[in-house]
Design a protein around this motif. Structure first.
Motif, short mmCIF file in Angstrom:
data_model
loop_
_atom_site.label_atom_id
_atom_site.label_comp_id
_atom_site.label_asym_id
_atom_site.label_seq_id
_atom_site.Cartn_x
_atom_site.Cartn_y
_atom_site.Cartn_z
N PHE A 72 0.83 -1.21 0.00
CA PHE A 72 0.00 0.00 0.00
C PHE A 72 0.86 1.26 0.00
N ASP A 73 0.38 2.27 -0.70
CA ASP A 73 1.14 3.50 -0.89
C ASP A 73 0.89 4.46 0.27
N GLY A 74 1.50 4.16 1.40
CA GLY A 74 1.45 5.06 2.55
C GLY A 74 0.06 5.24 3.14
N GLY A 75 0.01 5.79 4.33
CA GLY A 75 -1.26 6.08 4.97
C GLY A 75 -2.01 4.83 5.39
N GLY A 84 0.52 -7.41 0.57
CA GLY A 84 1.21 -7.07 1.81
C GLY A 84 2.19 -8.13 2.26
N VAL A 85 2.22 -9.27 1.57
CA VAL A 85 3.13 -10.36 1.90
C VAL A 85 4.13 -10.53 0.76
N THR A 100 8.57 -3.97 -6.41
CA THR A 100 7.52 -3.42 -5.55
C THR A 100 6.45 -2.73 -6.39
N ILE A 101 5.19 -3.03 -6.09
CA ILE A 101 4.04 -2.37 -6.71
C ILE A 101 3.25 -1.69 -5.59
N PRO A 139 -8.56 9.80 -1.60
CA PRO A 139 -7.77 8.96 -0.69
C PRO A 139 -8.01 9.32 0.77
N GLY A 140 -8.27 8.33 1.60
CA GLY A 140 -8.41 8.54 3.03
C GLY A 140 -9.69 9.23 3.46
N ALA A 141 -10.60 9.51 2.53
CA ALA A 141 -11.84 10.23 2.87
C ALA A 141 -13.05 9.33 2.62
#
Length: 262
Positions: free
Chosen positions: A112-115, A141-142, A175-176, A251-253
């Motif tokens: 995941f790209d941060g946050g 994530g693995v 990495t993706i 993002p994040g909302a």
């Protein structure tokens, strides 16, 4: 007579003496550096799995010695992703044998790209490039190892993210990064029928991505972007009462939609 005794002695030696084997798993440069993977010995006459070993290298980088039946011929399967098979392996009974299998690996890391993110147990489908067959159901994530080569990766987000021709290189990590999602919310349960569409940037195309069931209360992560919802309540009297709304996921909302319920 001497030749007969020699042959007979060899047969007895193969039968009585211990047969051992070391397995060298070679990287892209023919060096035996690959390890920590399951290796299966299959009787290539009956198809029965005879031995399973988790491959091991000692502190000096040497594979350990394993005792096996030297009478049987084997197919040796290295259970990498994808598997590498060395067929019709004949061992010399009563002696130590070395089996070399080339299986160069690199690492895939889809993350995941941060946050913070709201995904739980997110998976991805991995296929070899130019193949329609699913090779692996990958858990995001693995970190997982793959044989060096090119792969197509379909991440099961909403909408799905597709990465073509992803290169896995020897002893390197590819990495993706998945964009941080937002949350799509329909807070009030409303019976009816409807669909979600992704509005494709630049082209304006409306791409169907999700169908509602008969109960439309929803709270789910979605990728950032522009979308359209089309919905008709169960109690409505005709298609004219279809509710069409456009919205944006950030993002994040959390984006909350109230449906027309008549």
């Amino acid at each position: 007579v001497n030749q007969y005794k020699s042959i007979l002695g060899k047969i007895i030696g193969q039968t009585v003496n211990t047969t051992t084997v070391s397995i060298k798993l070679q990287d892209l440069y023919d060096k035996p550096t690959e390890t920590n993977v399951d290796v299966t010995f299959v009787n290539n006459v009956t198809g029965e799995a005879v031995y399973d070993f988790e491959h091991y290298l000692d502190g000096n980088g040497n594979p350990d010695t394993l005792v096996v039946d030297g009478v049987i011929s084997y197919d040796v399967i290295v259970n990498t992703i994808p598997a590498v098979i060395k067929r019709n392996v004949y061992l010399e009974g009563g002696k130590h044998n070395i089996i070399e299998v080339k299986c160069p690996q690199g690492t895939l890391n889809v993350n995941f790209d941060g946050g913070a993110n709201d995904y739980k147990n997110l998976n991805a489908i991995v296929k070899q490039t130019d193949s329609s067959n699913t090779l692996h159901n990958y858990k995001v994530g693995v970190k997982s190892k793959f044989i060096v080569g090119a792969y197509d990766i379909e991440v099961l987000t909403l909408p799905r993210l597709i990465f073509k021709d992803v290169q896995i290189n020897q002893s390197q990590t590819t990495t993706i990064k998945i964009p941080q999602p937002g949350v799509f919310s329909i807070p009030i349960s409303t019976a009816g029928w409807g669909s979600l569409f992704q509005v494709i940037p630049n082209t304006g195309e409306h791409k169907w991505i999700y169908e509602f069931d008969n109960n439309s209360k929803i709270l789910m992560p979605m990728q950032p972007g522009d979308y359209k919802i089309v919905f008709r309540a169960k109690g409505s009297k005709g298609a004219i009462h279809t509710d069409v709304q456009y919205f944006t996921i950030k993002p994040g909302a959390t984006t909350m939609i109230k449906l027309y319920n008549k």
